[in-house]
Design a protein around this motif. Sequence first.
Motif, PDB file in Angstrom:
ATOM      1  N   LEU A 171       0.838  -1.203   0.000  1.00 36.15           N
ATOM      2  CA  LEU A 171       0.000   0.000   0.000  1.00 36.15           C
ATOM      3  C   LEU A 171       0.870   1.249   0.000  1.00 36.15           C
ATOM      4  CD1 LEU A 171      -2.705   1.455   0.220  1.00 36.15           C
ATOM      5  CD2 LEU A 171      -2.601   1.123   2.702  1.00 36.15           C
ATOM      6  N   ARG A 172       1.888   1.270   0.840  1.00 35.86           N
ATOM      7  CA  ARG A 172       2.771   2.437   0.900  1.00 35.86           C
ATOM      8  C   ARG A 172       3.452   2.677  -0.439  1.00 35.86           C
ATOM      9  NH1 ARG A 172       4.476  -0.332   5.678  1.00 35.86           N
ATOM     10  NH2 ARG A 172       3.422   0.482   7.536  1.00 35.86           N
ATOM     11  N   MET A 173       3.908   1.599  -1.081  1.00 39.92           N
ATOM     12  CA  MET A 173       4.583   1.736  -2.354  1.00 39.92           C
ATOM     13  C   MET A 173       3.635   2.301  -3.415  1.00 39.92           C
ATOM     14  SD  MET A 173       6.721  -1.164  -4.491  1.00 39.92           S
ATOM     15  CE  MET A 173       7.770  -1.442  -3.069  1.00 39.92           C
ATOM     16  N   ALA A 174       2.399   1.796  -3.442  1.00 42.86           N
ATOM     17  CA  ALA A 174       1.427   2.268  -4.430  1.00 42.86           C
ATOM     18  C   ALA A 174       1.089   3.736  -4.205  1.00 42.86           C
ATOM     19  CB  ALA A 174       0.154   1.422  -4.367  1.00 42.86           C
ATOM     20  N   VAL A 175       0.901   4.130  -2.948  1.00 45.52           N
ATOM     21  CA  VAL A 175       0.579   5.528  -2.642  1.00 45.52           C
ATOM     22  C   VAL A 175       1.767   6.430  -2.959  1.00 45.52           C
ATOM     23  CG1 VAL A 175       0.008   7.156  -0.790  1.00 45.52           C
ATOM     24  CG2 VAL A 175      -1.171   4.954  -0.924  1.00 45.52           C
ATOM     25  N   ASN A 176       2.981   5.975  -2.663  1.00 49.48           N
ATOM     26  CA  ASN A 176       4.165   6.778  -2.983  1.00 49.48           C
ATOM     27  C   ASN A 176       4.301   7.003  -4.483  1.00 49.48           C
ATOM     28  OD1 ASN A 176       5.352   7.568  -0.552  1.00 49.48           O
ATOM     29  ND2 ASN A 176       6.315   5.582  -0.260  1.00 49.48           N
ATOM     30  N   ARG A 177       4.029   5.943  -5.269  1.00 48.32           N
ATOM     31  CA  ARG A 177       4.096   6.108  -6.729  1.00 48.32           C
ATOM     32  C   ARG A 177       3.057   7.124  -7.192  1.00 48.32           C
ATOM     33  NH1 ARG A 177       4.884   0.325  -6.982  1.00 48.32           N
ATOM     34  NH2 ARG A 177       2.667   0.026  -7.359  1.00 48.32           N
ATOM     35  N   ALA A 178       1.844   6.989  -6.654  1.00 53.75           N
ATOM     36  CA  ALA A 178       0.773   7.917  -7.034  1.00 53.75           C
ATOM     37  C   ALA A 178       1.098   9.332  -6.574  1.00 53.75           C
ATOM     38  CB  ALA A 178      -0.554   7.454  -6.441  1.00 53.75           C
ATOM     39  N   ARG A 179       1.676   9.453  -5.389  1.00 57.33           N
ATOM     40  CA  ARG A 179       2.002  10.771  -4.843  1.00 57.33           C
ATOM     41  C   ARG A 179       3.043  11.477  -5.709  1.00 57.33           C
ATOM     42  NH1 ARG A 179       3.593  11.867   1.517  1.00 57.33           N
ATOM     43  NH2 ARG A 179       3.301  14.120   1.472  1.00 57.33           N
ATOM     44  N   GLU A 180       4.006  10.722  -6.171  1.00 59.27           N
ATOM     45  CA  GLU A 180       5.020  11.319  -7.035  1.00 59.27           C
ATOM     46  C   GLU A 180       4.431  11.702  -8.390  1.00 59.27           C
ATOM     47  OE1 GLU A 180       8.273   8.597  -7.068  1.00 59.27           O
ATOM     48  OE2 GLU A 180       8.789   8.984  -4.971  1.00 59.27           O
ATOM     49  N   LYS A 181       3.464  10.905  -8.861  1.00 58.43           N
ATOM     50  CA  LYS A 181       2.799  11.270 -10.118  1.00 58.43           C
ATOM     51  C   LYS A 181       1.998  12.559  -9.942  1.00 58.43           C
ATOM     52  CE  LYS A 181      -0.087   9.551 -13.875  1.00 58.43           C
ATOM     53  NZ  LYS A 181      -0.728  10.863 -14.098  1.00 58.43           N
ATOM     54  N   VAL A 182       1.345  12.711  -8.803  1.00 58.12           N
ATOM     55  CA  VAL A 182       0.615  13.951  -8.530  1.00 58.12           C
ATOM     56  C   VAL A 182       1.573  15.141  -8.592  1.00 58.12           C
ATOM     57  CG1 VAL A 182      -0.576  15.271  -6.732  1.00 58.12           C
ATOM     58  CG2 VAL A 182      -1.230  12.899  -7.154  1.00 58.12           C
ATOM     59  N   ALA A 183       2.736  15.008  -7.946  1.00 58.57           N
ATOM     60  CA  ALA A 183       3.716  16.101  -7.940  1.00 58.57           C
ATOM     61  C   ALA A 183       4.217  16.392  -9.349  1.00 58.57           C
ATOM     62  CB  ALA A 183       4.881  15.742  -7.023  1.00 58.57           C
ATOM     63  N   LEU A 184       4.475  15.317 -10.119  1.00 60.53           N
ATOM     64  CA  LEU A 184       4.971  15.496 -11.480  1.00 60.53           C
ATOM     65  C   LEU A 184       3.913  16.137 -12.370  1.00 60.53           C
ATOM     66  CD1 LEU A 184       7.349  14.939 -13.392  1.00 60.53           C
ATOM     67  CD2 LEU A 184       6.342  12.712 -13.880  1.00 60.53           C
ATOM     68  N   ASP A 185       2.662  15.699 -12.235  1.00 58.41           N
ATOM     69  CA  ASP A 185       1.574  16.273 -13.039  1.00 58.41           C
ATOM     70  C   ASP A 185       1.365  17.746 -12.714  1.00 58.41           C
ATOM     71  OD1 ASP A 185       1.196  13.866 -14.264  1.00 58.41           O
ATOM     72  OD2 ASP A 185      -0.619  13.324 -13.159  1.00 58.41           O
ATOM     73  N   LYS A 186       1.448  18.085 -11.421  1.00 60.10           N
ATOM     74  CA  LYS A 186       1.281  19.485 -11.037  1.00 60.10           C
ATOM     75  C   LYS A 186       2.403  20.336 -11.615  1.00 60.10           C
ATOM     76  CE  LYS A 186      -1.383  18.886  -6.768  1.00 60.10           C
ATOM     77  NZ  LYS A 186      -1.401  19.051  -5.290  1.00 60.10           N
ATOM     78  N   ALA A 187       3.623  19.797 -11.584  1.00 53.90           N
ATOM     79  CA  ALA A 187       4.751  20.539 -12.150  1.00 53.90           C
ATOM     80  C   ALA A 187       4.582  20.713 -13.655  1.00 53.90           C
ATOM     81  CB  ALA A 187       6.052  19.802 -11.848  1.00 53.90           C
ATOM     82  N   THR A 188       4.069  19.668 -14.328  1.00 54.64           N
ATOM     83  CA  THR A 188       3.849  19.754 -15.770  1.00 54.64           C
ATOM     84  C   THR A 188       2.782  20.787 -16.102  1.00 54.64           C
ATOM     85  OG1 THR A 188       4.457  17.426 -16.057  1.00 54.64           O
ATOM     86  CG2 THR A 188       3.207  18.447 -17.834  1.00 54.64           C
ATOM     87  N   ARG A 189       1.701  20.798 -15.310  1.00 53.95           N
ATOM     88  CA  ARG A 189       0.647  21.787 -15.553  1.00 53.95           C
ATOM     89  C   ARG A 189       1.146  23.206 -15.333  1.00 53.95           C
ATOM     90  NH1 ARG A 189      -2.640  17.857 -12.963  1.00 53.95           N
ATOM     91  NH2 ARG A 189      -2.616  18.987 -10.995  1.00 53.95           N
ATOM     92  N   ARG A 190       1.977  23.393 -14.317  1.00 55.29           N
ATOM     93  CA  ARG A 190       2.535  24.725 -14.090  1.00 55.29           C
ATOM     94  C   ARG A 190       3.402  25.147 -15.267  1.00 55.29           C
ATOM     95  NH1 ARG A 190       3.039  22.941  -8.589  1.00 55.29           N
ATOM     96  NH2 ARG A 190       5.149  22.218  -9.005  1.00 55.29           N
ATOM     97  N   GLY A 191       4.128  24.167 -15.823  1.00 58.12           N
ATOM     98  CA  GLY A 191       4.975  24.482 -16.966  1.00 58.12           C
ATOM     99  C   GLY A 191       4.173  24.884 -18.187  1.00 58.12           C
TER     100      GLY A 191
END
Length: 268
Positions: A115-135
Amino acid sequence: MNKGLDPITVLVVDHEEGVRQGSKRIIDRMGCHTLAVDRGETALGVLEKEDVDIVLLDLELPGMSGMKALRIIGETYPHIVMIVITGFAAVDTAVAAMKNGAYDVLPKPFEPDQLRMAVNRAREKVALDKATRRGQLEKERSLADLETEKSLVHTIVNTLPSGLLVTNPQGRVVLANAAFFQLMGLSSTTEPGQSLEHYIHEEGLVDLLLEISRGHRLDFGDIPDYEFSPGSDRFLMALARPVMGDQQRCLGAVLKLEDITAMKAVDR
């Protein structure tokens, strides 16, 4: 808690109270704000009021099916990263979930570490998507401009636990964080500005990044995750995406690397 990542809200949707409450405790301890409900209809009501980043969704729900809830959430809230929880081991179930917008599949029963691994992967995707949208909102900018803000940008990206690399439209590296150099076994003093081959020796991944950097792969659904080994019995998963500017002009590519060695060991 994952230091360096913004706090996020996670919604757990599962008909089993034990799974809901157990998952909530684990995710809360990861520094997330966690909500838990038992039905798809209730989940949709929560999403109307709360700013949710990640949804863990059981496919076996009373009332509205989990697959229907998955489709509705994906269509209504495309920014939400969805992890499907399923007791079905069939491959076609996982494939159907992915086609309907799931980012990851978590088989039930699962261990806390899974569960922790899956949430961490998703959490990093959220951060990456937000950075992409800002770009994408930046005007008249190119990735080369990031070099003028090197100190600030490096401070931000070096807090990420995953490896991060950014290219320009010619496929030259303009930015890479410390985690990337560590995962690839490279010296952290390696300077940016060189061709991809100088940093990555996996030919297939280099070719994929060059295609994305040059604007030949703009459809996210057409870009596969890339698994490879940099040596020393280690395995990495690469996720690459284009960085888009004004008028859908491709400014380069961003690559995220994650160490999946432990996961491969479990699979064996």
